[in-house]
Design a protein around this motif. Sequence first.
Motif, mmCIF file in Angstrom:
data_model
loop_
_atom_site.group_PDB
_atom_site.id
_atom_site.type_symbol
_atom_site.label_atom_id
_atom_site.label_comp_id
_atom_site.label_asym_id
_atom_site.label_seq_id
_atom_site.Cartn_x
_atom_site.Cartn_y
_atom_site.Cartn_z
ATOM 1 N N TYR A 172 0.855 -1.184 0.000
ATOM 2 C CA TYR A 172 0.000 0.000 0.000
ATOM 3 C C TYR A 172 0.892 1.236 0.000
ATOM 4 O O TYR A 172 1.625 1.500 0.959
ATOM 5 N N ARG A 173 0.883 1.971 -1.089
ATOM 6 C CA ARG A 173 1.746 3.135 -1.280
ATOM 7 C C ARG A 173 3.200 2.759 -0.984
ATOM 8 O O ARG A 173 3.759 1.914 -1.668
ATOM 9 N N ASN A 174 3.818 3.324 0.064
ATOM 10 C CA ASN A 174 5.217 3.019 0.351
ATOM 11 C C ASN A 174 5.385 1.939 1.408
ATOM 12 O O ASN A 174 6.488 1.721 1.906
ATOM 13 N N ALA A 175 4.318 1.280 1.764
ATOM 14 C CA ALA A 175 4.368 0.292 2.840
ATOM 15 C C ALA A 175 4.162 -1.121 2.308
ATOM 16 O O ALA A 175 3.422 -1.336 1.345
ATOM 17 N N PHE A 176 4.824 -2.066 2.949
ATOM 18 C CA PHE A 176 4.551 -3.483 2.736
ATOM 19 C C PHE A 176 3.968 -4.031 4.028
ATOM 20 O O PHE A 176 4.563 -3.884 5.101
ATOM 21 N N LEU A 177 2.802 -4.651 3.942
ATOM 22 C CA LEU A 177 2.057 -5.043 5.127
ATOM 23 C C LEU A 177 1.855 -6.547 5.187
ATOM 24 O O LEU A 177 1.711 -7.218 4.162
ATOM 25 N N SER A 178 1.844 -7.053 6.396
ATOM 26 C CA SER A 178 1.426 -8.420 6.678
ATOM 27 C C SER A 178 0.334 -8.341 7.730
ATOM 28 O O SER A 178 0.506 -7.668 8.762
ATOM 29 N N ILE A 179 -0.783 -8.997 7.469
ATOM 30 C CA ILE A 179 -1.940 -8.881 8.358
ATOM 31 C C ILE A 179 -2.388 -10.268 8.800
ATOM 32 O O ILE A 179 -2.523 -11.184 7.983
ATOM 33 N N GLU A 180 -2.614 -10.410 10.080
ATOM 34 C CA GLU A 180 -3.207 -11.623 10.623
ATOM 35 C C GLU A 180 -4.508 -11.257 11.319
ATOM 36 O O GLU A 180 -4.592 -10.209 11.972
ATOM 37 N N MET A 181 -5.514 -12.104 11.191
ATOM 38 C CA MET A 181 -6.809 -11.815 11.783
ATOM 39 C C MET A 181 -7.431 -13.103 12.285
ATOM 40 O O MET A 181 -7.240 -14.169 11.695
ATOM 41 N N ASN A 182 -8.180 -13.011 13.381
ATOM 42 C CA ASN A 182 -8.915 -14.181 13.844
ATOM 43 C C ASN A 182 -10.261 -13.756 14.400
ATOM 44 O O ASN A 182 -10.481 -12.590 14.739
ATOM 45 N N GLY A 183 -11.170 -14.724 14.464
ATOM 46 C CA GLY A 183 -12.499 -14.479 15.007
ATOM 47 C C GLY A 183 -13.540 -14.306 13.928
ATOM 48 O O GLY A 183 -13.385 -14.716 12.779
ATOM 49 N N TYR A 184 -14.641 -13.694 14.299
ATOM 50 C CA TYR A 184 -15.703 -13.371 13.350
ATOM 51 C C TYR A 184 -16.450 -12.148 13.871
ATOM 52 O O TYR A 184 -16.242 -11.705 14.997
ATOM 53 N N GLY A 185 -17.308 -11.593 13.039
ATOM 54 C CA GLY A 185 -18.073 -10.417 13.427
ATOM 55 C C GLY A 185 -17.716 -9.218 12.571
ATOM 56 O O GLY A 185 -17.048 -9.333 11.546
ATOM 57 N N ASN A 186 -18.156 -8.039 13.003
ATOM 58 C CA ASN A 186 -17.850 -6.811 12.270
ATOM 59 C C ASN A 186 -17.425 -5.676 13.206
ATOM 60 O O ASN A 186 -17.495 -4.505 12.845
ATOM 61 N N VAL A 187 -16.982 -6.054 14.410
ATOM 62 C CA VAL A 187 -16.439 -5.085 15.358
ATOM 63 C C VAL A 187 -15.037 -5.534 15.744
ATOM 64 O O VAL A 187 -14.828 -6.699 16.109
ATOM 65 N N ILE A 188 -14.061 -4.638 15.647
ATOM 66 C CA ILE A 188 -12.683 -4.978 15.981
ATOM 67 C C ILE A 188 -12.513 -4.946 17.499
ATOM 68 O O ILE A 188 -12.710 -3.909 18.139
ATOM 69 N N ARG A 189 -12.125 -6.074 18.078
ATOM 70 C CA ARG A 189 -11.913 -6.169 19.515
ATOM 71 C C ARG A 189 -10.540 -5.636 19.896
ATOM 72 O O ARG A 189 -10.385 -4.929 20.892
ATOM 73 N N SER A 190 -9.540 -5.973 19.101
ATOM 74 C CA SER A 190 -8.184 -5.493 19.374
ATOM 75 C C SER A 190 -7.435 -5.345 18.066
ATOM 76 O O SER A 190 -7.718 -6.046 17.092
ATOM 77 N N PHE A 191 -6.469 -4.432 18.047
ATOM 78 C CA PHE A 191 -5.715 -4.118 16.851
ATOM 79 C C PHE A 191 -4.268 -3.872 17.279
ATOM 80 O O PHE A 191 -4.000 -2.980 18.086
ATOM 81 N N MET A 192 -3.356 -4.668 16.742
ATOM 82 C CA MET A 192 -1.953 -4.543 17.115
ATOM 83 C C MET A 192 -1.120 -4.198 15.891
ATOM 84 O O MET A 192 -1.302 -4.780 14.817
ATOM 85 N N LEU A 193 -0.197 -3.262 16.048
ATOM 86 C CA LEU A 193 0.707 -2.845 14.979
ATOM 87 C C LEU A 193 2.132 -3.098 15.435
ATOM 88 O O LEU A 193 2.570 -2.530 16.453
ATOM 89 N N ASP A 194 2.842 -3.974 14.720
ATOM 90 C CA ASP A 194 4.217 -4.344 15.087
ATOM 91 C C ASP A 194 4.300 -4.765 16.543
ATOM 92 O O ASP A 194 5.222 -4.389 17.279
ATOM 93 N N GLY A 195 3.295 -5.557 16.985
ATOM 94 C CA GLY A 195 3.300 -6.109 18.321
ATOM 95 C C GLY A 195 2.800 -5.194 19.418
ATOM 96 O O GLY A 195 2.723 -5.586 20.569
ATOM 97 N N LYS A 196 2.421 -3.957 19.053
ATOM 98 C CA LYS A 196 1.953 -3.003 20.054
ATOM 99 C C LYS A 196 0.461 -2.745 19.855
ATOM 100 O O LYS A 196 0.016 -2.452 18.734
ATOM 101 N N LYS A 197 -0.280 -2.823 20.935
ATOM 102 C CA LYS A 197 -1.719 -2.643 20.857
ATOM 103 C C LYS A 197 -2.060 -1.201 20.553
ATOM 104 O O LYS A 197 -1.497 -0.275 21.122
ATOM 105 N N LYS A 198 -2.999 -1.022 19.614
ATOM 106 C CA LYS A 198 -3.450 0.305 19.224
ATOM 107 C C LYS A 198 -4.907 0.486 19.600
ATOM 108 O O LYS A 198 -5.676 -0.469 19.638
ATOM 109 N N ASN A 199 -5.305 1.730 19.862
ATOM 110 C CA ASN A 199 -6.689 2.027 20.174
ATOM 111 C C ASN A 199 -7.528 2.042 18.918
ATOM 112 O O ASN A 199 -7.051 2.362 17.855
#
Length: 503
Positions: free
Chosen positions: A476-503
């Motif tokens: 995406y633009r100048n970034a290379f991303l790797s994404i892992e996801m688990n669960g189901y639904g349409n509300v994000i319970r937790s979001f981590m970037l490079d191992g650090k939890k984000k709000n």
Amino acid sequence: MKGLPSACFAIGLLSTRFCFSQNQGKPLYSNDHFAVYADSVVQDKFLAKALSDTGLYSNYQSLSKKERNTDSSYHTWILSKDISAFPQYRSAYPLADVLYNMSLQEMMNAVEADSTFRTGKEWAGVWTRDISYSIILSMAFLQPRVAKFSLLRKVDKNGKIIQDTGTGGAWPISTDRIIWAVAAWELYKVTGDMDWLRHAYTIIRKTIEADYQNIYDQETGLVKGESSFLDWREQTYPAWMQPADIFESECLGTNAVHFEANRVLSKMALLLNKKKDALHFQQHADRIKMAINRHLWIDGKNYYGQFLYGRLNKILSPRSEALGESLCILFDIADSNRRKQILASAPITPFGISCIYPQIPDIPPYHNNAVWPFVQAFWMWAGAKGSNEESVTQSICDIYRPSSMFLTNKENFVAENGDYSGTQINSSNMLWSLSGNLSIVYKLLFGMRFNENNLSFQPFVPRAFAGDRSLTNLKYRNAFLSIEMNGYGNVIRSFMLDGKKKN
């Protein structure tokens, strides 16, 4: 995220963790005609099964006697191209994984030597509506360079968008060329290319100003011309209607496209510091939206009618039109209440949402009595926007069934029996069909949203498809991303970037 050399995301959806083994052996979705499992599709005596993430078997035979046992390609599909340059998808669902890889390979097949998109195996050349809807679905993200060249191929020497052929030849009877604008905007949001924004703005403005003079109805506030992509008049219009009558019709899908094109042009103008122009285009958009809701909504049926038509006094067709209904939800023409009503009320056939409903008697399948996977993909997106899990689950499986059974992304199939044979025209390796298939991963399950200055996520994972999944090598633009996801639904319970939890 902009400017990051690389990043790793972990997304947990609001749910209890789901183990795939709990669902093994049970269908993800089934009706009286077919069932979709984690690794296979069963339809009567036919079986399609994932051999691995690079191989797919099907014993499907066309229901047409003349085509049975005549096409050896309908046995096994094996990955034969190197797709490692594109995002790699892994999940607990072998069928989904192999269909994703098959669609990537067919996407590569669709790129011509001149770096433009081929419309389908049987359809050479660039078509305005085909490439535009495909770019919106997933090609802006996967193939931005090819998307740009393809869009520019559909601009004439006067700097206006070229209208595809349709009833009466082309524009102004067919008037959906402006979907080009929505595709151009999606490409800008993916790339952030200001030079492209300025160039596209000039093209769209010149085109839409010609439309203002010729096809905008000052009395109703609607736009005249043939239904978007439904460009074969006897397939969707009464037999008595001539090209002049179709020009005078005011159609749901075409009006939704013009609404969004005006809104896109307004947003582009703001970015280019043209505030007065931005207000002007937004006012046009607002007028179309108001007119759609005033003139095309059918009380009692709880969805929009296909078009206004008639020679002296226009009346509203009671037919539902699938692409138009979808776009009205996605573009926020329908408010939240109408959005829910459409999703609950629009007629669905056992094999998916047909282009129009009810069907026209004695007209062979093509737009009439047919399901188009790219339309199904937009309907799937609409279901997610309306938080309708049942609709989304069915849409995913209505896309997976034919691509599995046919071992390719066909253009369309017969609504009443799900067969590719019997349609008036068809093709394998169809660009907008494969684009819709790929959008399941990007735009639905991971919920990727390309915004003016960032990438955001609004995942929608039906419970039937719960579990762990990943996307790697995602650019995406100048970034290379790797994404892992688990669960189901349409509300994000937790979001981590490079191992650090984000709000």
